[in-house]
Design an enzyme around this catalytic site. Structure first.
Site, mmCIF file in Angstrom:
data_model
loop_
_atom_site.group_PDB
_atom_site.id
_atom_site.type_symbol
_atom_site.label_atom_id
_atom_site.label_comp_id
_atom_site.label_asym_id
_atom_site.label_seq_id
_atom_site.Cartn_x
_atom_site.Cartn_y
_atom_site.Cartn_z
ATOM 1 N N ASN A 183 2.300 -6.144 -1.774
ATOM 2 C CA ASN A 183 3.387 -5.235 -2.143
ATOM 3 C C ASN A 183 4.305 -5.986 -3.109
ATOM 4 O O ASN A 183 5.078 -6.846 -2.686
ATOM 5 C CB ASN A 183 4.154 -4.795 -0.881
ATOM 6 C CG ASN A 183 5.334 -3.905 -1.221
ATOM 7 O OD1 ASN A 183 5.474 -3.437 -2.355
ATOM 8 N ND2 ASN A 183 6.194 -3.670 -0.232
ATOM 9 N N TRP A 184 4.205 -5.628 -4.380
ATOM 10 C CA TRP A 184 4.974 -6.364 -5.403
ATOM 11 C C TRP A 184 6.461 -6.047 -5.342
ATOM 12 O O TRP A 184 7.269 -6.757 -5.922
ATOM 13 C CB TRP A 184 4.445 -6.022 -6.792
ATOM 14 C CG TRP A 184 3.048 -6.491 -7.075
ATOM 15 C CD1 TRP A 184 2.240 -7.240 -6.246
ATOM 16 C CD2 TRP A 184 2.274 -6.246 -8.262
ATOM 17 N NE1 TRP A 184 1.033 -7.477 -6.851
ATOM 18 C CE2 TRP A 184 1.025 -6.877 -8.098
ATOM 19 C CE3 TRP A 184 2.522 -5.558 -9.437
ATOM 20 C CZ2 TRP A 184 0.025 -6.836 -9.061
ATOM 21 C CZ3 TRP A 184 1.533 -5.515 -10.416
ATOM 22 C CH2 TRP A 184 0.302 -6.145 -10.230
ATOM 23 N N LYS A 185 6.815 -4.925 -4.710
ATOM 24 C CA LYS A 185 8.224 -4.472 -4.689
ATOM 25 C C LYS A 185 8.716 -4.315 -6.137
ATOM 26 O O LYS A 185 7.941 -3.872 -6.977
ATOM 27 C CB LYS A 185 9.075 -5.436 -3.859
ATOM 28 C CG LYS A 185 8.457 -5.674 -2.468
ATOM 29 C CD LYS A 185 9.344 -6.374 -1.502
ATOM 30 C CE LYS A 185 8.622 -6.530 -0.164
ATOM 31 N NZ LYS A 185 9.455 -7.090 0.890
ATOM 32 N N GLY B 11 10.845 -11.165 4.054
ATOM 33 C CA GLY B 11 11.550 -11.937 3.041
ATOM 34 C C GLY B 11 12.458 -13.014 3.610
ATOM 35 O O GLY B 11 13.282 -13.592 2.900
ATOM 36 N N GLU C 110 12.587 -1.240 3.364
ATOM 37 C CA GLU C 110 13.580 -1.296 2.277
ATOM 38 C C GLU C 110 13.919 0.106 1.783
ATOM 39 O O GLU C 110 15.068 0.376 1.409
ATOM 40 C CB GLU C 110 13.052 -2.185 1.133
ATOM 41 C CG GLU C 110 13.093 -3.658 1.517
ATOM 42 C CD GLU C 110 11.991 -4.505 0.900
ATOM 43 O OE1 GLU C 110 11.376 -4.077 -0.090
ATOM 44 O OE2 GLU C 110 11.743 -5.617 1.437
ATOM 45 N N GLY D 147 4.390 -9.430 0.759
ATOM 46 C CA GLY D 147 5.378 -9.318 -0.305
ATOM 47 C C GLY D 147 5.339 -10.547 -1.198
ATOM 48 O O GLY D 147 4.483 -10.683 -2.073
ATOM 49 N N GLY D 148 6.268 -11.476 -0.972
ATOM 50 C CA GLY D 148 6.455 -12.650 -1.830
ATOM 51 C C GLY D 148 5.169 -13.379 -2.184
ATOM 52 O O GLY D 148 4.927 -13.684 -3.366
ATOM 53 N N GLU E 190 5.798 -4.083 10.240
ATOM 54 C CA GLU E 190 6.612 -5.050 9.516
ATOM 55 C C GLU E 190 7.970 -5.187 10.205
ATOM 56 O O GLU E 190 8.887 -4.395 9.930
ATOM 57 C CB GLU E 190 6.831 -4.582 8.072
ATOM 58 C CG GLU E 190 5.558 -4.442 7.277
ATOM 59 C CD GLU E 190 5.799 -4.621 5.777
ATOM 60 O OE1 GLU E 190 5.110 -5.456 5.189
ATOM 61 O OE2 GLU E 190 6.703 -3.964 5.224
ATOM 62 N N SER F 53 6.680 -12.053 5.787
ATOM 63 C CA SER F 53 6.513 -13.486 5.524
ATOM 64 C C SER F 53 5.109 -13.991 5.815
ATOM 65 O O SER F 53 4.931 -15.147 6.212
ATOM 66 C CB SER F 53 7.560 -14.312 6.281
ATOM 67 O OG SER F 53 8.879 -13.946 5.862
ATOM 68 N N HIS G 252 8.514 2.142 3.675
ATOM 69 C CA HIS G 252 8.843 0.715 3.778
ATOM 70 C C HIS G 252 10.278 0.574 4.274
ATOM 71 O O HIS G 252 11.140 1.395 3.929
ATOM 72 C CB HIS G 252 8.676 0.035 2.417
ATOM 73 C CG HIS G 252 8.732 -1.455 2.514
ATOM 74 N ND1 HIS G 252 9.916 -2.132 2.600
ATOM 75 C CD2 HIS G 252 7.745 -2.376 2.586
ATOM 76 C CE1 HIS G 252 9.647 -3.432 2.720
ATOM 77 N NE2 HIS G 252 8.340 -3.602 2.703
HETATM 78 P P1 13P Z 1 7.458 -10.672 2.491
HETATM 79 O O1 13P Z 1 6.000 -11.005 2.596
HETATM 80 O O2 13P Z 1 8.082 -11.101 1.199
HETATM 81 O O3 13P Z 1 8.219 -11.069 3.701
HETATM 82 O O4 13P Z 1 7.517 -9.050 2.443
HETATM 83 C C1 13P Z 1 6.832 -8.351 3.397
HETATM 84 C C2 13P Z 1 6.870 -6.926 3.019
HETATM 85 O O5 13P Z 1 7.916 -6.299 3.083
HETATM 86 C C3 13P Z 1 5.632 -6.315 2.522
HETATM 87 O O6 13P Z 1 5.782 -4.940 2.401
#
Ligand code: 13P
Length: 252
Positions: A9-11, A172, A96, A233-234, A166, A212, A94
């Site tokens: 997930n690049w966000k 994050g 967020e 994500g990251g 999640e 994470s 998500h």
């Molecule tokens: P991180 O891997 O950066 O913690 O993000 C997880 C996430 O929200 C994937 O959708």
């Protein structure tokens, strides 16, 4: 046996050309992998991502989608629009989006229904906050999110849904759930799906962990009985790290 799924997930990261370059860097690993590989990109990157992924095993996902077919919804994107550019998955709900963009269990459900009606695989996100965990309501909260997300969805359609667990406190933050904590909730989600639809659907549905997940901890998480992959994500923004996670899923 459920096929593992690794989704990045690049966000709000990567321009179209940066995204295409990242896909080029993971293509070879993805093609050799025994798991499914998905990249979830910002809307504007989707056409370039589909082009970059052409001829490979990588599937392209949106990060969100509107639940109406068309109309006066400025700034929104419909399922039909996603389909036309070759998108086959979308993230829905998500944390967020729930936190910053007023996404509710009701809109999550409407979007899930609409994605399925358009042959787009929904990756539905659920997860508790730190205070919910500390107050002992994690399982109640997750059961509610799962049941509301799957409202009015048949067993046949539910089998196509991917649920991503999640925990908000792990996103994050570098604070990953332990293998056991993550598996406990993923197994609980499967139990909830079993109550709704029966054993077959529960055993077919893929349930991912996200929060994470990285090149170091992926193997442990992916070896768990009820974790069928990751939403990353990251670590999905760095090709070598993402490739390590894809390989960990292949070896799990
Ligand atoms: P991180 O891997 O950066 O913690 O993000 C997880 C996430 O929200 C994937 O959708």
């Amino acid at each position: 046996m459920r096929k593992k799924l690794i989704a990045g997930n690049w966000k709000m990261n990567n321009t179209p050309s940066q995204g295409a370059a990242l896909i080029a860097d993971i293509k070879e690993t993805a093609d050799k992998a025994s798991c499914d590989v998905v990249v979830c990109t910002p809307y504007i990157c989707l056409p370039a991502a589909v082009k970059a992924a052409e001829g490979s095993k990588i599937a392209v996902s949106a990060e969100n989608m509107h639940f109406e077919d068309k109309g006066a919804f400025t700034g929104e994107i419909s399922a039909e629009m996603l389909k036309e550019v070759g998108v086959t998955y979308t993230v829905i709900g998500h944390s967020e989006r729930r936190q910053y963009f007023a996404e509710t269990d009701e809109t999550v459900n409407l979007k899930t229904v609409k994605a399925l009606a358009n042959d787009i695989i929904p990756i539905v996100c659920v997860g508790e906050s730190l205070s919910q965990r500390e107050n002992g309501v994690t399982f109640d909260f997750i059961a509610m999110q799962v049941k509301l997300a799957l409202k009015n969805i048949s067993a046949q359609d539910a089998e196509k849904v991917v649920i991503a667990y999640e925990p908000i406190w792990a996103i994050g933050t570098g604070k990953t759930a332990t293998d056991e904590q993550a598996n406990e909730v993923c197994a609980f989600i499967r139990k909830t799906v079993k109550e709704l639809y029966g054993e077959n659907t529960a055993n077919t549905m893929r349930i991912l962990y996200g929060g994470s997940m990285n090149a170091k901890n992926a193997a442990g998480l992916l070896a768990q009985s009820d974790i069928d992959g990751g939403l990353i994500g990251g670590a999905s923004l760095k090709a070598p790290d993402f490739c390590t996670i894809i390989n960990a899923a292949t070896n799990a």
